[in-house]
Design a protein around this motif. Structure first.
Motif, PDB file in Angstrom:
ATOM      1  N   ILE A 120      19.975 -49.474  37.780  1.00  0.00           N
ATOM      2  CA  ILE A 120      20.278 -50.273  36.591  1.00  0.00           C
ATOM      3  C   ILE A 120      21.699 -50.823  36.669  1.00  0.00           C
ATOM      4  O   ILE A 120      21.960 -51.966  36.260  1.00  0.00           O
ATOM      5  CB  ILE A 120      20.098 -49.435  35.303  1.00  0.00           C
ATOM      6  CG1 ILE A 120      18.616 -49.028  35.136  1.00  0.00           C
ATOM      7  CG2 ILE A 120      20.562 -50.221  34.082  1.00  0.00           C
ATOM      8  CD1 ILE A 120      17.662 -50.200  35.019  1.00  0.00           C
ATOM      9  N   ARG A 121      22.628 -50.044  37.220  1.00  0.00           N
ATOM     10  CA  ARG A 121      24.000 -50.557  37.380  1.00  0.00           C
ATOM     11  C   ARG A 121      24.018 -51.786  38.294  1.00  0.00           C
ATOM     12  O   ARG A 121      24.751 -52.743  38.045  1.00  0.00           O
ATOM     13  CB  ARG A 121      24.916 -49.458  37.919  1.00  0.00           C
ATOM     14  CG  ARG A 121      25.455 -48.510  36.857  1.00  0.00           C
ATOM     15  CD  ARG A 121      26.647 -47.723  37.377  1.00  0.00           C
ATOM     16  NE  ARG A 121      26.229 -46.748  38.368  1.00  0.00           N
ATOM     17  CZ  ARG A 121      25.935 -45.475  38.085  1.00  0.00           C
ATOM     18  NH1 ARG A 121      26.003 -45.045  36.844  1.00  0.00           N
ATOM     19  NH2 ARG A 121      25.581 -44.640  39.048  1.00  0.00           N
ATOM     20  N   GLN A 122      23.209 -51.755  39.353  1.00  0.00           N
ATOM     21  CA  GLN A 122      23.129 -52.919  40.236  1.00  0.00           C
ATOM     22  C   GLN A 122      22.562 -54.127  39.500  1.00  0.00           C
ATOM     23  O   GLN A 122      23.027 -55.256  39.684  1.00  0.00           O
ATOM     24  CB  GLN A 122      22.248 -52.594  41.450  1.00  0.00           C
ATOM     25  CG  GLN A 122      22.835 -51.549  42.385  1.00  0.00           C
ATOM     26  CD  GLN A 122      21.895 -51.243  43.537  1.00  0.00           C
ATOM     27  OE1 GLN A 122      21.559 -52.132  44.325  1.00  0.00           O
ATOM     28  NE2 GLN A 122      21.446 -50.011  43.636  1.00  0.00           N
ATOM     29  N   ILE A 123      21.567 -53.879  38.665  1.00  0.00           N
ATOM     30  CA  ILE A 123      20.967 -54.967  37.885  1.00  0.00           C
ATOM     31  C   ILE A 123      21.997 -55.569  36.930  1.00  0.00           C
ATOM     32  O   ILE A 123      22.115 -56.789  36.793  1.00  0.00           O
ATOM     33  CB  ILE A 123      19.746 -54.457  37.095  1.00  0.00           C
ATOM     34  CG1 ILE A 123      18.668 -53.922  38.046  1.00  0.00           C
ATOM     35  CG2 ILE A 123      19.185 -55.555  36.204  1.00  0.00           C
ATOM     36  CD1 ILE A 123      18.122 -54.936  39.003  1.00  0.00           C
ATOM     37  N   VAL A 124      22.757 -54.692  36.260  1.00  0.00           N
ATOM     38  CA  VAL A 124      23.766 -55.161  35.304  1.00  0.00           C
ATOM     39  C   VAL A 124      24.851 -55.963  36.021  1.00  0.00           C
ATOM     40  O   VAL A 124      25.298 -57.007  35.523  1.00  0.00           O
ATOM     41  CB  VAL A 124      24.372 -53.965  34.535  1.00  0.00           C
ATOM     42  CG1 VAL A 124      25.592 -54.406  33.726  1.00  0.00           C
ATOM     43  CG2 VAL A 124      23.325 -53.355  33.604  1.00  0.00           C
ATOM     44  N   ARG A 125      25.274 -55.491  37.192  1.00  0.00           N
ATOM     45  CA  ARG A 125      26.286 -56.244  37.953  1.00  0.00           C
ATOM     46  C   ARG A 125      25.770 -57.635  38.307  1.00  0.00           C
ATOM     47  O   ARG A 125      26.503 -58.622  38.196  1.00  0.00           O
ATOM     48  CB  ARG A 125      26.676 -55.471  39.219  1.00  0.00           C
ATOM     49  CG  ARG A 125      27.576 -54.286  38.977  1.00  0.00           C
ATOM     50  CD  ARG A 125      28.223 -53.815  40.275  1.00  0.00           C
ATOM     51  NE  ARG A 125      27.242 -53.219  41.170  1.00  0.00           N
ATOM     52  CZ  ARG A 125      26.941 -51.920  41.198  1.00  0.00           C
ATOM     53  NH1 ARG A 125      27.537 -51.087  40.358  1.00  0.00           N
ATOM     54  NH2 ARG A 125      26.069 -51.447  42.066  1.00  0.00           N
ATOM     55  N   GLN A 126      24.513 -57.716  38.725  1.00  0.00           N
ATOM     56  CA  GLN A 126      23.938 -59.020  39.056  1.00  0.00           C
ATOM     57  C   GLN A 126      23.830 -59.900  37.811  1.00  0.00           C
ATOM     58  O   GLN A 126      24.085 -61.108  37.872  1.00  0.00           O
ATOM     59  CB  GLN A 126      22.553 -58.830  39.683  1.00  0.00           C
ATOM     60  CG  GLN A 126      21.923 -60.095  40.230  1.00  0.00           C
ATOM     61  CD  GLN A 126      22.742 -60.738  41.322  1.00  0.00           C
ATOM     62  OE1 GLN A 126      23.471 -61.704  41.066  1.00  0.00           O
ATOM     63  NE2 GLN A 126      22.638 -60.206  42.536  1.00  0.00           N
ATOM     64  N   ALA A 127      23.472 -59.301  36.673  1.00  0.00           N
ATOM     65  CA  ALA A 127      23.379 -60.061  35.422  1.00  0.00           C
ATOM     66  C   ALA A 127      24.737 -60.633  35.033  1.00  0.00           C
ATOM     67  O   ALA A 127      24.839 -61.791  34.605  1.00  0.00           O
ATOM     68  CB  ALA A 127      22.840 -59.167  34.305  1.00  0.00           C
ATOM     69  N   LYS A 128      25.788 -59.847  35.196  1.00  0.00           N
ATOM     70  CA  LYS A 128      27.133 -60.322  34.856  1.00  0.00           C
ATOM     71  C   LYS A 128      27.548 -61.468  35.777  1.00  0.00           C
ATOM     72  O   LYS A 128      28.174 -62.444  35.330  1.00  0.00           O
ATOM     73  CB  LYS A 128      28.138 -59.175  34.928  1.00  0.00           C
ATOM     74  CG  LYS A 128      27.972 -58.147  33.809  1.00  0.00           C
ATOM     75  CD  LYS A 128      29.010 -57.037  33.906  1.00  0.00           C
ATOM     76  CE  LYS A 128      28.880 -56.068  32.735  1.00  0.00           C
ATOM     77  NZ  LYS A 128      29.886 -54.969  32.804  1.00  0.00           N
ATOM     78  N   ARG A 129      27.202 -61.360  37.069  1.00  0.00           N
ATOM     79  CA  ARG A 129      27.541 -62.441  38.004  1.00  0.00           C
ATOM     80  C   ARG A 129      26.803 -63.724  37.639  1.00  0.00           C
ATOM     81  O   ARG A 129      27.387 -64.815  37.633  1.00  0.00           O
ATOM     82  CB  ARG A 129      27.195 -62.021  39.441  1.00  0.00           C
ATOM     83  CG  ARG A 129      28.156 -61.046  40.063  1.00  0.00           C
ATOM     84  CD  ARG A 129      27.974 -60.972  41.582  1.00  0.00           C
ATOM     85  NE  ARG A 129      26.683 -60.378  41.938  1.00  0.00           N
ATOM     86  CZ  ARG A 129      26.497 -59.084  42.172  1.00  0.00           C
ATOM     87  NH1 ARG A 129      27.517 -58.237  42.063  1.00  0.00           N
ATOM     88  NH2 ARG A 129      25.312 -58.622  42.516  1.00  0.00           N
ATOM     89  N   CYS A 130      25.516 -63.609  37.331  1.00  0.00           N
ATOM     90  CA  CYS A 130      24.721 -64.801  36.991  1.00  0.00           C
ATOM     91  C   CYS A 130      25.216 -65.456  35.705  1.00  0.00           C
ATOM     92  O   CYS A 130      25.281 -66.681  35.609  1.00  0.00           O
ATOM     93  CB  CYS A 130      23.248 -64.422  36.865  1.00  0.00           C
ATOM     94  SG  CYS A 130      22.446 -64.092  38.434  1.00  0.00           S
ATOM     95  N   THR A 131      25.561 -64.631  34.731  1.00  0.00           N
ATOM     96  CA  THR A 131      26.067 -65.181  33.469  1.00  0.00           C
ATOM     97  C   THR A 131      27.395 -65.901  33.696  1.00  0.00           C
ATOM     98  O   THR A 131      27.624 -66.990  33.164  1.00  0.00           O
ATOM     99  CB  THR A 131      26.248 -64.062  32.431  1.00  0.00           C
ATOM    100  OG1 THR A 131      25.058 -63.305  32.332  1.00  0.00           O
ATOM    101  CG2 THR A 131      26.571 -64.650  31.067  1.00  0.00           C
TER     102      THR A 131
END
Length: 306
Positions: free
Chosen positions: A280-291
Motif C-alpha cells: 500500500i505504501r508503494q501504491i500511495v507513493r505512485q498516487a502522489k507522483r501521478c497527482t
C-alpha cells in the motif's frame, strides 16, 4: 498464534465494532469474540474494554496492536520477496474515488500502477464521499480519494490536491460579461451536488453569509450529469474548474464572473495502514507522483498541490 487471529485483532482495532469486523471478515460476531478471547488467554492480559456502546483498547492492547501490525507487514514483505510481489496480482487493489477524481488524474494513476505491477488487478469504484468513507471503514477499499478523511485508527490520510471551484453556465442562460453578485446568482436556477454532500454543504453558507436565498435549487449525484445540465441551460453550478476545461474552451460553458469566489475543494486520500503495508505504501507513493505530475501539467489556477 495464528495469523488469522492477528488479522482479526487488527481489523477489530480498526473497526472498533464486532459486527463490522465480522462482516469484513465474512464470519460471525461470536467467532470474533472467540478469537479475541483466545488471544487474551494466550498473552495473559486484557486487550479490549467494551460495554454499553464503549470500545477501547487497553494499554496492553495498543502494544499488541503495534506488534501484530509489524508481524503482518513482515509476512507481506516476505511474500513479496519470495514471489517477486506477484502475489499482489491475485489480490485486487480496491480504489474508491469521487467522479471529479476519476475524470481527471485517475486514468494516469491506473496506467502507472499497471506499469509498475503488470499483473495487478484494479477495482475502481466511483461514488460519493459518504459511501466511500463508510466503505473504507468496512474494509471494502484499500485507498479512497474523496472530500473527507477516514479518521479511524488503522488509517492514514493526506491532501492529494486542491481543485479550484468555479461558477459556470451556458451562454443560453448567463451573460459572460456581467459580474454577478451573490444575490444575482441566487435568482438563477442552481444545479448542485446532493444534499448533505460536502459541495452542497459549501453552497448553503455561500449564500446564507450574504443573506441571499437560493430557492431554485436542483441536486444531482453525478458530476457528468451536472455538466450536461449546465450545458443545456437548465441552471448554473459551482464545479471543479478543471473538470469543465474542455467545455470552457469549446464555449459550451462560460465561467461566471462573481463578486465572491466559491471556496476551493481539497481532495483527501485515505488508505489502509494496517494490512499489506509495504504494498500500500508503494501504491500511495505512485498516487502522489501521478497527482503531482497532473498538477504540473494542468493550469495551476485550476488544480494544485497544497
Amino acid at each position: 498464534m495464528r495469523l488469522l487471529d492477528m488479522k482479526t485483532y487488527v481489523a477489530l482495532a480498526r473497526n472498533r465494532h464486532f459486527g463490522r469486523t465480522a462482516e469484513e471478515l465474512n464470519t460471525t460476531q461470536p467467532a470474533i469474540s472467540s478469537r479475541l478471547a483466545s488471544i487474551e488467554r494466550e498473552l495473559g492480559c486484557k486487550l479490549v474494554i467494551r460495554g454499553e456502546g464503549r470500545f477501547a483498547l487497553t494499554s496492553d492492547g495498543e502494544n499488541v496492536l503495534q506488534h501484530f501490525e509489524s508481524v503482518l507487514a513482515g509476512m507481506d514483505s516476505l511474500k513479496d520477496s519470495l514471489s517477486g510481489a506477484d502475489h499482489n496480482s491475485h489480490e485486487p487493489l480496491r480504489i474508491g474515488a469521487i467522479d471529479s477524481v476519476s475524470s481527471t488524474w485517475m486514468p494516469q494513476l491506473i496506467e502507472a500502477l499497471h506499469r509498475e505491477f503488470p499483473g495487478l488487478k484494479i477495482e475502481l469504484t466511483v461514488d460519493g464521499t459518504k459511501p466511500l468513507v463508510a466503505g473504507m471503514r468496512k474494509g471494502e477499499f484499500d485507498l479512497v480519494f474523496c472530500l473527507h478523511p477516514v479518521l479511524d485508527e488503522g488509517f492514514r490520510s493526506y491532501t492529494a490536491c486542491v481543485f479550484q471551484m468555479s461558477w459556470a453556465g451556458s451562454p443560453k442562460l448567463i451573460d459572460p460579461e456581467r459580474v454577478y453578485s451573490v444575490a444575482a446568482l441566487a435568482d438563477l436556477p442552481i444545479i448542485s451536488f446532493p444534499k448533505n454532500s460536502p459541495p452542497y454543504q459549501m453552497v448553503a453558507p455561500y449564500f446564507h453569509d450574504e443573506q441571499a436565498l437560493a430557492s431554485k435549487l436542483t441536486s444531482c449525484n453525478s458530476l457528468f450529469a451536472i455538466i450536461n445540465l449546465l450545458i443545456d441551460g437548465f441552471g448554473v453550478g459551482a464545479v471543479p474548474t478543471v473538470t469543465i476545461a474542455r467545455e470552457l474552451q469549446m464555449g459550451l460553458l462560460h465561467p461566471i464572473r462573481v463578486t465572491k469566489r466559491f471556496p476551493p475543494m481539497p481532495i483527501i486520500a485515505s488508505y489502509q495502514a494496517s494490512l499489506r503495508q509495504e504494498f500500500i505504501r508503494q501504491i500511495v507513493r505512485q498516487a502522489k507522483r501521478c497527482t503531482a505530475d497532473y498538477c504540473a501539467s494542468a493550469n495551476p489556477e485550476m488544480v494544485w498541490i497544497d
